[in-house]
Scaffold this motif. Structure first.
Motif: not given
Length: 381
Positions: A185-197
């Protein structure tokens, strides 16, 4: 470790008489020497008395009088008793006087022991007329006050730094835990972006901390430079950010020759500009930058950065150089483009101190902040 080493050094030193006893013996020796000299002068003078029997002019009295030899013997006997009494009085009086004179040193020693145990809030506050002891006491109290401020600032810095570094790590852990619990159920693109930030924020905090640590441990390399040139480079570095935030930049740069480190001065100017841009009005804000000689203080140069923004109080502005300061419009800002780490002005203050300059922050009457960086001119202190 240091305290135990100090104890070992103290234990390895040979024992000797206390300062009070040495002063007492010095007083006694001085008094005894003065007495001996006086007795010697009288003794030498008495030797010039005629050495023949003396008779009284009144026949009722004895016809004979003491001879010179008898007088000298009596003088030596009386002088011996007087010197013995003088020695006793010198010992007792010297002991009391030395104790009174050295009493302030006991207070200073007690304060030093308290400071060594960590009690930096104690002050000697020695009273009385100004002399060597009151000067030493005042200097010691001033040192304790500076140590206490430094220690408290270090404690606050360590606590705030730990909190700031823990925050991105805790956010990262939470996002990873949520992703592990529900991978589908994850939006992996959004998750990776938030992790990068979040990771970038942690890196920025670490770099700022390292920069502060470097400024506090080693003096920078200084060379003739121009504060206006460093400011011009800083303006170029923040031009795109100002456009993105809708803030108008106005510059009035005049030559400002000084002796400093060009890289650090550029970083100080960048931090001042970042602070002015990010804590400005939501739209239509302005930032004015000026460099040139300090007209109020000849022989110095200045950089002034003025920005529009919310109204500030003098009490709030006085705390802006505190590391990791949190407040409305600063590290608590929700907009990532306007959010800082609370280290920008702290780094500017450290750079200013390393250049023997002054940083003045003052609220603008209509809102916003005026930051003035004053540095010595070429060859100045």
């Amino acid at each position: 470790m240091k305290r135990s080493e100090a104890r070992r050094r103290r234990a390895g030193r040979p024992r000797r008489l206390t300062a009070r006893m040495r002063l007492t013996l010095s007083y006694t020796l001085f008094a005894l020497t003065a007495g001996l000299l006086s007795l010697a002068v009288v003794y030498v003078g008495m030797r010039y008395i005629p050495n023949y029997p003396l008779t009284s002019s009144n026949p009722r009295y004895r016809s004979d009088a003491p001879s010179r030899q008898e007088i000298l013997e009596s003088l030596l006997a009386a002088g011996g008793y007087a010197l013995g009494l003088l020695t006793a009085v010198g010992l007792v009086g010297g002991w009391l006087i030395a104790g009174r004179v050295l009493r302030p040193l006991q207070d200073i020693t007690g304060a030093a022991h308290r400071a060594a145990s960590g009690a930096l809030e104690h002050r000697i506050a020695l009273t009385g007329p100004r002399d060597e002891f009151t000067d030493l006491s005042d200097a010691f109290d001033e040192m304790l006050e500076r140590l206490q401020r430094s220690f408290e600032a270090q404690q606050r810095f360590a606590a705030n730094a730990s909190h700031e570094l823990r925050t991105p790590l805790a956010i990262t852990r939470t996002m990873l835990q949520v992703a592990a619990a529900d991978p589908a159920g994850q939006d992996w693109g959004r998750l990776v972006s938030r992790l990068q930030d979040t990771n970038q924020r942690g890196i920025e905090i670490s770099e700022a901390l390292l920069q502060l640590a470097d400024l506090g441990h080693a003096p920078p390399d200084l060379a003739p430079t121009d504060l206006a040139a460093a400011t011009r480079e800083a303006l170029a570095a923040v031009h795109d950010e100002a456009a993105a935030l809708g803030v108008t930049l106005t510059a009035d740069l005049h030559p400002a020759p000084t002796t400093g480190n060009p890289v650090l001065l550029r970083q100080a100017a960048v931090n001042l500009l970042h602070n002015a841009l990010r804590h400005n009005l939501p739209s239509g804000g302005r930032v004015t930058v000026a460099t040139g000689p300090d007209r109020e203080r000849p022989g110095r140069v200045r950089l002034t950065v003025t920005n529009t923004g919310p109204k500030l109080t003098a009490e709030a502005v006085a705390t802006f150089t505190e590391p990791f300061l949190r407040g409305r419009g600063r590290t608590a800002e929700s907009d990532p483009a306007r959010r800082g780490h609370g280290l920008g002005l702290a780094i500017v203050a450290a750079v200013t101190e390393a250049h023997h300059g002054e940083l003045h922050l003052a609220p603008e009457p209509s809102g916003g902040l005026r930051a003035t960086l004053v540095l010595p001119g070429p060859g100045g202190d």
